[in-house]
Enzyme design. Structure first.
Site, PDB file in Angstrom:
ATOM      1  N   ASP A   1       0.854  -1.187   0.000  1.00 42.60           N
ATOM      2  CA  ASP A   1       0.000   0.000   0.000  1.00 42.60           C
ATOM      3  C   ASP A   1       0.883   1.226   0.000  1.00 42.60           C
ATOM      4  O   ASP A   1       1.960   1.238   0.581  1.00 42.60           O
ATOM      5  CB  ASP A   1      -0.991  -0.003   1.168  1.00 42.60           C
ATOM      6  CG  ASP A   1      -0.323  -0.005   2.530  1.00 42.60           C
ATOM      7  OD1 ASP A   1       0.002   1.076   3.044  1.00 42.60           O
ATOM      8  OD2 ASP A   1      -0.147  -1.103   3.099  1.00 42.60           O
TER       9      ASP A   1
ATOM     10  N   ASP B   1      -9.189   2.855   6.644  1.00 36.81           N
ATOM     11  CA  ASP B   1      -8.027   2.784   7.530  1.00 36.81           C
ATOM     12  C   ASP B   1      -8.410   3.493   8.823  1.00 36.81           C
ATOM     13  O   ASP B   1      -8.519   4.719   8.859  1.00 36.81           O
ATOM     14  CB  ASP B   1      -6.839   3.453   6.844  1.00 36.81           C
ATOM     15  CG  ASP B   1      -5.602   3.557   7.729  1.00 36.81           C
ATOM     16  OD1 ASP B   1      -5.659   3.159   8.907  1.00 36.81           O
ATOM     17  OD2 ASP B   1      -4.571   4.041   7.236  1.00 36.81           O
TER      18      ASP B   1
ATOM     19  N   GLU C   1      -7.315   3.694  12.840  1.00 40.39           N
ATOM     20  CA  GLU C   1      -6.241   3.339  13.757  1.00 40.39           C
ATOM     21  C   GLU C   1      -6.000   4.497  14.717  1.00 40.39           C
ATOM     22  O   GLU C   1      -6.741   5.485  14.725  1.00 40.39           O
ATOM     23  CB  GLU C   1      -4.979   3.030  12.961  1.00 40.39           C
ATOM     24  CG  GLU C   1      -4.556   4.172  12.034  1.00 40.39           C
ATOM     25  CD  GLU C   1      -3.311   3.857  11.236  1.00 40.39           C
ATOM     26  OE1 GLU C   1      -2.215   3.966  11.830  1.00 40.39           O
ATOM     27  OE2 GLU C   1      -3.422   3.505  10.043  1.00 40.39           O
TER      28      GLU C   1
END
Length: 247
Positions: free
Chosen positions: A44, A133, A135
């Site tokens: 990525d 994503d 986090e």
């Protein structure tokens, strides 16, 4: 996850403390885990990787890539278009991911921004489903973005529902087990219909999974290696990866 801006030294220490086995003796674990031999390799990237040599990445074993499209509700990767088309032209399966900032705007608003700026999907067998994503906050000590556990679950639900409404696919969820347990309270509400992209930097195996999931679909096992950006594996055959892309 590959970021456009590196975190501060203080926050880098926080990240290192909360991701299991980030490094051994200070050396990044760049080897493909022995337990994952034969699984398709991928990576990525974000604008931090700038101009990627996609043919070189493919020659080194890359079969798929996720490319950062957006962050929050205002940032778009300025290199997304060239990176996305370059990956496709090299024959890689590719998809887009959104870096969540749940303290900035609603899940639905960020999903709309994401889809309108690269986060779409088509059943062409070459486009991976959109990815979220989510986090630890890289910009603040408020690692869960100031949201309660139930508030975070609602935010993720809103993001997912909007992506599903606009693209027809549920987003892949990228996270760590520690963050998920800390910030959602170990919610099991997503495992049944969301593929897991687990971040755990360890040479042996992916370790324990977030609550509800019994297997990982993607595993980010290192933040450096032979491929540009972060190193990933798909949990299945190449044929299965194509079917996953097609939906």
């Amino acid at each position: 996850m590959a970021r456009d801006h590196k975190p501060s030294r203080r926050h880098a220490r926080v990240i290192a403390a909360t991701v299991t086995a980030l490094a051994v003796g200070g050396i990044a674990l760049a080897e493909v885990p022995a337990s994952a031999a034969g699984k398709p390799k991928g990576h990525d990237v974000s604008s931090h990787q700038k101009t990627v040599n996609w043919q070189s990445a493919k020659a080194k074993g890359a079969r798929f890539v996720y490319i950062k499209a957006t962050e929050g509700g205002t940032y778009r990767n300025p290199r997304f278009g060239s990176q996305y088309s370059g990956a496709r032209n090299a024959g890689l399966l590719r998809g887009a991911y959104h870096f969540a900032l749940p303290n900035k705007s609603s899940g639905a608003a960020q999903a709309r921004y994401f889809v309108r700026n690269g986060g779409g999907w088509s059943a062409d067998g070459r486009t991976l489903p959109p990815a979220l994503d989510i986090e630890y906050n890289p910009y603040s000590k408020h690692k869960c973005y100031g949201l309660s556990k139930s508030g975070m679950v609602r935010w993720i639900h809103a993001f997912s529902n909007e992506v599903k409404r606009e693209t027809g696919r549920r987003p892949v969820i990228y996270t760590t087990t520690h963050w998920w347990n800390t910030c959602t309270g170990g919610s099991r509400a997503f495992a049944a219909n969301h593929a897991l992209w687990l971040a755990r930097y360890n040479s042996a195996d992916a370790g324990s999974l977030p609550a509800g999931w019994t297997y990982w679909t993607f595993w980010q096992y290192d933040n450096s290696g032979s491929l540009p950006g972060d190193q990933n594996l798909f949990n299945g055959s190449m044929d299965r990866l194509r079917k996953f892309a097609k939906g």
